[in-house]
Design an enzyme around this catalytic site. Structure first.
Site, PDB file in Angstrom:
ATOM      1  N   CYS A 110       0.830  -1.204   0.000  1.00  0.00           N
ATOM      2  CA  CYS A 110       0.000   0.000   0.000  1.00  0.00           C
ATOM      3  C   CYS A 110       0.868   1.259   0.000  1.00  0.00           C
ATOM      4  O   CYS A 110       0.468   2.298  -0.526  1.00  0.00           O
ATOM      5  CB  CYS A 110      -0.965   0.001   1.170  1.00  0.00           C
ATOM      6  N   HIS A 164      -1.199   0.938   7.503  1.00  0.00           N
ATOM      7  CA  HIS A 164      -1.783   0.982   6.158  1.00  0.00           C
ATOM      8  C   HIS A 164      -1.712   2.398   5.596  1.00  0.00           C
ATOM      9  O   HIS A 164      -1.953   3.377   6.305  1.00  0.00           O
ATOM     10  CB  HIS A 164      -3.238   0.527   6.220  1.00  0.00           C
TER      11      HIS A 164
END
EC number: 3.4.19.12
Length: 787
Positions: free
Chosen positions: A311, A742
């Site tokens: 990510c 994330h």
């Protein structure tokens, strides 16, 4: 119709080390899911699209590899009248690819124009079987993404094996305690064969291997079906209850008459099973009233699939390809044909243009749901997302961190990509797409005693801002601490504020110190800001979520422009004698002790303190995180030494193969030759040398124009005022560490002639956002455009 090309000259079976590109084209993101499918070369296993772009034909012609396996995959239609069970925790889905897709295989000869050769041909059939069974390129990368960093253990190192003997093949066929003939584990200490534990996905097991270990205290076993001729296998230590690595596996197996070269891997490893079973979190992206955010599709609105821990890469790429300079450089009518290279997957220019086409064309921005849902079971049609596996492998090659599949710092990745792209070849008419991010910071030092000044400047592509941290009183007992919001202006004021540093004056000899202040000498077209929100908690660096308030409307940075040396200011001497007489830098003892207690070497701590004002261990620690990859990070600090060139390298021509590797990264010409000479032919060190010697001209290359013809280098950025900037995109992070958690990107997009909106890029999910204010407060990297 017979084909004269069928034969060993045009056919090959992939070895375990070969990359098999049988998912998407190496030059674009057309894939096996497109109507025309993908043509996989049956000689070198390149994947080429078979549709209107016809990159397969281009490869076949340039490499003289006419035989291909066309793979087409179609989604099975699922009728669902009831909503799927809601997942409340990690779940394992045993659904296989054959449950979801129908796959059609066709053998073609692109030279003869035959579209349906006999797949059952004795020469062709084994090759097809090997190609389809081989791990694809992206699967190999996914396996790495989930692989633990395995080590050996004392039980393996001190293991005493029984008397050598050959275990007959018929005794390797089933468990010694039951009839199971799969999931079998060989005890490396005594040669007993026991079945493993039952696994998700229908793999049987009665745990007889574990029972044997418990009874005999023999702790180390290897899974038979996972052994490869290269010496890899699943090794488990029951005493540690951990997966391990056995560095002497070949010798340990030979003790029982098992020869590695004769083994063939017949079962999936534990890691491969973990990937196939697809551990996944379910989460929804909703508005405050519970409604799903609206997916958006079109040019510039294409998502990137998460490759496991990627990510950080996806969020940075989305922000970069939103910049006009990247769009012009890698997706423009001015671009010629793709480079003609042997392996497109290993060519940086090809992969950057592939990404440009994939993210910006809109060709792949489409819904990926074939599920028919009733009016009571709404199904939000997200995209499948592009898999940037080839680019990720290429940009990380030779890098200690980015070559792994661990989560990384998104800002460190951005700096790495800027280096790679800057050192690549760029057509004159298009230029370097990172140039609009460059500007000049100017530092002013003034002696506290004699008041003389010294100005120095440094070209940069980003700035760090330290975010002030002030805890708010807890609203209730035991509540997680919250921090007082700060404005971007407060952070910039802190960046450009004066501070006192401990240095000895080269002019008057005073040890009173200097005032130091930095400001912008020029401003870029795109200002990249990294917000540092780190604190040391129990000697461990932890990311702190301090809200940073950033206006949505354009704001002015004129006050942060340096005024330069004034007529009434006297400059410090620059002569060599003054420089050589300057004493060594004396680091702050308390701050240096804190850095050493955190595990940083003394040399690195001294460098960091010198670079950050010699007072704050936190600021020095952040500097170290940002400069871990500097090739001279462990070279002792020497303020008096002039920066000399590297030692001359050895004579002789550079290795053509190593030169080709550098050229595939866009690093070519005489500088690449010199880099290899300076580093003894080590490709990885040569890449670092090139990045750390950007101004080295390879000792006046013959084809360069004579000195004096080019004129002075133009200064990056512009000092023209007003300097107004507006927030264009942000990379946000959730988690307590920048190396975990994330990352997502929010980008201001023009969705139509009448509508501009913030859009969230959460891996493959691309949705319109109504309120971005909360996310702006917790951003990690900001991209501001000059307006």
């Amino acid at each position: 119709m017979s084909c004269p090309h069928i034969g060993s000259a045009n056919l090959a079976k992939p070895s375990p080390t070969d990359n098999v590109y049988r998912e998407d084209c190496t030059q674009c993101f057309d894939s096996i899911d497109d109507p025309a499918g993908l043509d996989v070369c049956l000689k070198c296993f390149n994947g080429g699209c078979a549709g209107d772009r016809n990159h397969a034909k281009l490869h076949a012609t340039s490499r003289n590899h006419p035989l291909v396996l066309n793979i087409r995959r179609t989604r099975k239609i699922i009728e669902r009248n009831e909503p799927p069970l809601k997942m409340s925790k990690l779940a394992i889905a045993a659904e296989t690819e054959s449950d979801r897709y129908d796959t059609t295989l066709t053998v073609k000869c692109l030279d003869c124009g035959i579209d349906n050769l006999n797949k059952e041909d004795a020469t062709i059939a084994p090759v097809i079987d090997a190609v389809m069974k081989a791990n694809t390129f992206s699967r190999k990368e996914e396996v790495k993404a989930w692989e633990q960093e395995l080590t050996t253990c004392e039980h393996i190192l001190t293991m005493q094996q029984g008397e050598p003997r050959k275990i007959e093949s018929q005794d390797l066929g089933h468990c010694s305690k039951c009839d199971l003939n799969e999931n079998l584990w060989l005890c490396l200490e005594c040669g007993n064969l026991g079945c493993g534990r039952a696994q998700f996905g229908g793999i049987s097991g009665n745990s007889h291997g574990l029972a044997h270990a418990t009874e005999t205290k023999h702790g180390v076993a290897v899974k038979l079906g996972s052994i490869t001729p290269e010496g890899t296998a699943d090794v488990y230590c029951y005493n540690c209850d951990e997966e391990r690595i056995d560095d002497n596996l070949g010798a340990h197996l030979a003790n029982w008459g098992i020869i590695l070269a004769e083994r063939e891997k017949t079962e999936k490893s534990l890691t491969e099973m973990q990937i196939e079973q697809n551990l996944r979190w379910e989460f929804s992206m909703t508005t405050e009233d519970g409604k799903e955010l609206t997916p958006v599709f079109g040019p510039g609105l294409t998502g990137l699939k998460n490759l496991g821990n990627s990510c950080y890469l996806a969020s940075i790429l989305q922000c970069l390809y939103d910049l006009p300079s990247f769009q012009q450089r890698y997706y423009s009518d001015k671009l010629g044909p793709l480079p003609s290279v042997t392996d497109p997957a290993e060519d940086l220019e090809t992969q950057l243009r592939k990404l440009g086409d994939g993210l910006l064309s809109g060709r792949y921005s489409k819904s990926d749901t074939d599920v028919f849902a009733s009016e009571h079971t709404p199904n939000v049609p997200y995209q499948k997302g592009l898999q940037p596996s080839m680019f990720k492998h290429l940009m990380g090659r030779g890098h200690e961190e980015f070559s792994t599949m661990r989560q990384q710092d998104a800002f460190e990745l951005l700096q790495h990509l800027i280096k790679l792209i800057t050192r690549s070849k760029h057509p004159v008419e298009l230029g370097d797409p990172t140039q609009p991010m460059r500007f000049v910071m100017e530092q002013r030092l003034q002696c506290l005693n004699c008041k003389k000044v010294r100005y120095s400047s440094n070209e940069q592509d980003s700035v760090f801002i330290d975010v002030p941290m002030e805890k708010l009183p807890p609203e209730e007992e035991g509540q997680e601490p919250k921090y007082k919001p700060v404005t971007l202006k407060q952070c910039l004021d802190s960046l450009t504020a004066s501070e006192v540093v401990e240095l000895t004056c080269a002019g008057c000899g005073s040890k009173d110190g200097f005032t130091k202040r930095q400001a912008f000498k020029t401003f870029p077209d795109v200002l990249v800001v990294n917000a540092r929100k780190m604190a040391v908690v129990n000697w461990v660096p932890v990311k702190i979520d301090v809200p940073v308030i950033v206006d949505d409307e354009p704001f002015n940075l004129d006050e942060y422009l340096s005024k330069g040396q004034q007529p009434d200011e006297e400059a410090l001497p620059e002569d060599e004698s003054a420089k050589s007489s300057a004493p060594a830098f004396v680091p702050n003892a308390e701050a240096l002790a804190m850095l050493e207690a955190m595990g940083f070497p003394r040399v690195r701590g001294e460098k960091a303190l010198h670079a950050t004002g010699n007072s704050d261990a936190n600021a020095a620690m952040e500097w170290l995180f940002a400069h871990m990859d500097d090739p001279d990070i462990d070279v002792p600090l020497d303020l008096s030494a002039s920066s000399g060139g590297a030692a001359s390298g050895g004579a002789g021509a550079a290795d053509p193969e190593k030169l080709a590797m550098l050229e595939s990264m866009g690093l070519s010409g005489p500088r690449a030759v010199k880099a290899l000479k300076e580093t003894g032919g080590d490709v990885e060190r040569a890449i670092e040398w090139l990045f750390s010697h950007p101004d080295d001209d390879a000792d006046a290359v013959e084809e360069e124009a004579p000195a004096g013809n080019e004129g002075p280098k133009k200064e990056a950025g512009s000092s023209e005022l007003p300097a107004k900037f507006q927030l264009q995109s942000i990379v946000c992070h959730k988690g307590t560490s920048i190396h975990a958690g994330h990352y997502v990107a929010f980008i201001r997009k023009k969705l139509s002639e009448d509508e501009t909106s913030w859009v969230l890029f959460n891996d493959e999910k691309v949705v319109k956002v109504v309120d971005v204010e909360e996310m702006k407060k917790t951003a990690y990297v900001y991209f501001f455009k000059r307006v």
